[in-house]
Design a protein around this motif. Structure first.
Motif, mmCIF file in Angstrom:
data_model
loop_
_atom_site.group_PDB
_atom_site.id
_atom_site.type_symbol
_atom_site.label_atom_id
_atom_site.label_comp_id
_atom_site.label_asym_id
_atom_site.label_seq_id
_atom_site.Cartn_x
_atom_site.Cartn_y
_atom_site.Cartn_z
ATOM 1 N N ALA A 166 43.718 41.492 47.047
ATOM 2 C CA ALA A 166 43.716 40.963 45.719
ATOM 3 C C ALA A 166 45.140 41.725 45.462
ATOM 4 O O ALA A 166 45.973 41.210 44.808
ATOM 5 C CB ALA A 166 42.861 41.631 44.810
ATOM 6 N N VAL A 167 45.679 43.055 45.638
ATOM 7 C CA VAL A 167 46.739 43.606 45.222
ATOM 8 C C VAL A 167 47.944 42.978 46.034
ATOM 9 O O VAL A 167 48.851 42.765 45.650
ATOM 10 C CB VAL A 167 46.500 45.325 45.933
ATOM 11 N N LYS A 168 47.605 42.734 47.263
ATOM 12 C CA LYS A 168 48.715 41.871 48.143
ATOM 13 C C LYS A 168 48.941 40.619 47.681
ATOM 14 O O LYS A 168 50.196 40.044 47.969
ATOM 15 C CB LYS A 168 48.369 42.034 49.773
ATOM 16 N N GLY A 169 48.192 39.968 47.122
ATOM 17 C CA GLY A 169 48.336 38.430 46.487
ATOM 18 C C GLY A 169 47.928 37.408 47.538
ATOM 19 O O GLY A 169 48.656 36.375 46.955
ATOM 20 N N ASP A 170 47.481 37.777 48.529
ATOM 21 C CA ASP A 170 47.134 36.461 49.747
ATOM 22 C C ASP A 170 45.735 36.105 49.413
ATOM 23 O O ASP A 170 44.951 36.517 49.529
ATOM 24 C CB ASP A 170 47.064 37.193 51.117
ATOM 25 N N ARG A 171 46.108 34.683 48.841
ATOM 26 C CA ARG A 171 45.050 34.073 48.193
ATOM 27 C C ARG A 171 43.781 33.631 49.287
ATOM 28 O O ARG A 171 42.716 33.948 49.149
ATOM 29 C CB ARG A 171 45.335 32.714 47.380
ATOM 30 N N ALA A 172 44.193 33.050 50.612
ATOM 31 C CA ALA A 172 43.402 32.790 51.516
ATOM 32 C C ALA A 172 42.786 34.024 52.072
ATOM 33 O O ALA A 172 41.553 33.991 52.254
ATOM 34 C CB ALA A 172 44.270 32.165 52.553
ATOM 35 N N ALA A 173 43.287 35.166 52.254
ATOM 36 C CA ALA A 173 42.783 36.513 52.793
ATOM 37 C C ALA A 173 41.924 36.847 51.721
ATOM 38 O O ALA A 173 40.538 37.335 52.230
ATOM 39 C CB ALA A 173 43.816 37.376 53.098
ATOM 40 N N LEU A 174 42.173 36.791 50.312
ATOM 41 C CA LEU A 174 41.314 37.641 49.419
ATOM 42 C C LEU A 174 40.150 36.565 49.303
ATOM 43 O O LEU A 174 38.929 36.830 49.118
ATOM 44 C CB LEU A 174 42.098 37.364 47.927
ATOM 45 N N THR A 175 40.183 35.318 49.579
ATOM 46 C CA THR A 175 39.100 34.319 49.520
ATOM 47 C C THR A 175 37.920 34.697 50.733
ATOM 48 O O THR A 175 36.986 34.888 50.511
ATOM 49 C CB THR A 175 39.435 32.989 49.597
ATOM 50 N N SER A 176 38.665 34.886 51.754
ATOM 51 C CA SER A 176 37.862 35.428 53.080
ATOM 52 C C SER A 176 37.157 36.690 52.786
ATOM 53 O O SER A 176 35.915 36.936 53.108
ATOM 54 C CB SER A 176 38.711 35.203 54.180
ATOM 55 N N GLU A 177 37.765 37.513 52.223
ATOM 56 C CA GLU A 177 36.958 38.847 51.939
ATOM 57 C C GLU A 177 36.265 38.746 50.958
ATOM 58 O O GLU A 177 35.163 39.606 50.950
ATOM 59 C CB GLU A 177 38.216 39.938 51.644
ATOM 60 N N ALA A 178 36.472 37.894 49.784
ATOM 61 C CA ALA A 178 35.432 37.905 48.826
ATOM 62 C C ALA A 178 34.003 37.286 49.502
ATOM 63 O O ALA A 178 32.972 37.600 49.080
ATOM 64 C CB ALA A 178 35.992 36.803 47.587
ATOM 65 N N ALA A 179 34.366 36.339 50.299
ATOM 66 C CA ALA A 179 32.934 35.783 51.070
ATOM 67 C C ALA A 179 32.287 36.779 51.813
ATOM 68 O O ALA A 179 30.947 36.941 51.517
ATOM 69 C CB ALA A 179 33.354 34.649 51.862
ATOM 70 N N ASP A 180 33.019 37.759 52.444
ATOM 71 C CA ASP A 180 32.531 38.928 53.194
ATOM 72 C C ASP A 180 31.679 39.704 52.162
ATOM 73 O O ASP A 180 30.635 40.276 52.366
ATOM 74 C CB ASP A 180 33.572 39.560 53.869
ATOM 75 N N VAL A 181 32.380 39.978 50.784
ATOM 76 C CA VAL A 181 31.687 40.811 49.853
ATOM 77 C C VAL A 181 30.622 40.484 49.598
ATOM 78 O O VAL A 181 29.597 41.094 49.345
ATOM 79 C CB VAL A 181 32.869 40.959 48.499
ATOM 80 N N LEU A 182 30.388 39.067 49.125
ATOM 81 C CA LEU A 182 29.345 38.426 48.722
ATOM 82 C C LEU A 182 28.124 38.551 49.670
ATOM 83 O O LEU A 182 26.873 38.731 49.513
ATOM 84 C CB LEU A 182 29.370 37.299 48.292
ATOM 85 N N TYR A 183 28.566 38.362 51.084
ATOM 86 C CA TYR A 183 27.341 38.351 51.964
ATOM 87 C C TYR A 183 26.741 39.773 52.166
ATOM 88 O O TYR A 183 25.730 39.990 52.007
ATOM 89 C CB TYR A 183 28.256 38.267 53.403
ATOM 90 N N HIS A 184 27.793 40.713 52.022
ATOM 91 C CA HIS A 184 27.330 42.139 52.333
ATOM 92 C C HIS A 184 26.509 42.564 50.983
ATOM 93 O O HIS A 184 25.891 43.539 51.034
ATOM 94 C CB HIS A 184 28.559 42.978 52.746
ATOM 95 N N LEU A 185 27.006 41.999 49.677
ATOM 96 C CA LEU A 185 26.256 42.484 48.616
ATOM 97 C C LEU A 185 24.700 42.052 48.914
ATOM 98 O O LEU A 185 23.557 42.594 48.518
ATOM 99 C CB LEU A 185 26.872 41.703 47.420
#
Length: 102
Positions: free
Chosen positions: A50-69
């Motif tokens: 999110a800080v880096k501003g890479d939308r594609a990478a943030l989208t991927s990491e957000a999916a990982d966050v939701l899975y691990h949540l």
């Protein structure tokens, strides 16, 4: 059923799976503390993107966050439906008002 509900159902179904054949079962077998640790790691990775501003990478990491949540919740037998019900309870309430009510 939306994608999040489907994922929660899949995670729930994997609770009894062989940890050698399922990443989810492997995480759950390690216990709630490990599941929480993995959630935290993924959250930090999402923050970095999110800080880096890479939308594609943030989208991927957000999916990982939701899975691990969802895995972390399953490790403590907290259903997604319970979390969604809590969000519905808060609907229309300001964040300030909601925090004051705790």
């Amino acid at each position: 059923m939306n994608a999040l509900e489907q994922l929660a159902a899949t995670i729930e179904a994997r609770k009894g799976a062989d940890p050698d054949t399922s990443w989810t079962a492997k995480l759950l077998a390690k216990g709630p503390e490990k599941c929480a640790e993995k959630f935290g790691e993924e959250a930090v990775e999402a923050i970095i993107e999110a800080v880096k501003g890479d939308r594609a990478a943030l989208t991927s990491e957000a999916a990982d966050v939701l899975y691990h949540l969802l895995v972390m919740l399953a490790s403590r037998d907290v259903a997604l439906a319970d979390v969604l019900a809590e969000l519905e309870r808060r609907e229309g309430m300001s964040g300030i008002e909601e925090k004051a009510g705790r």
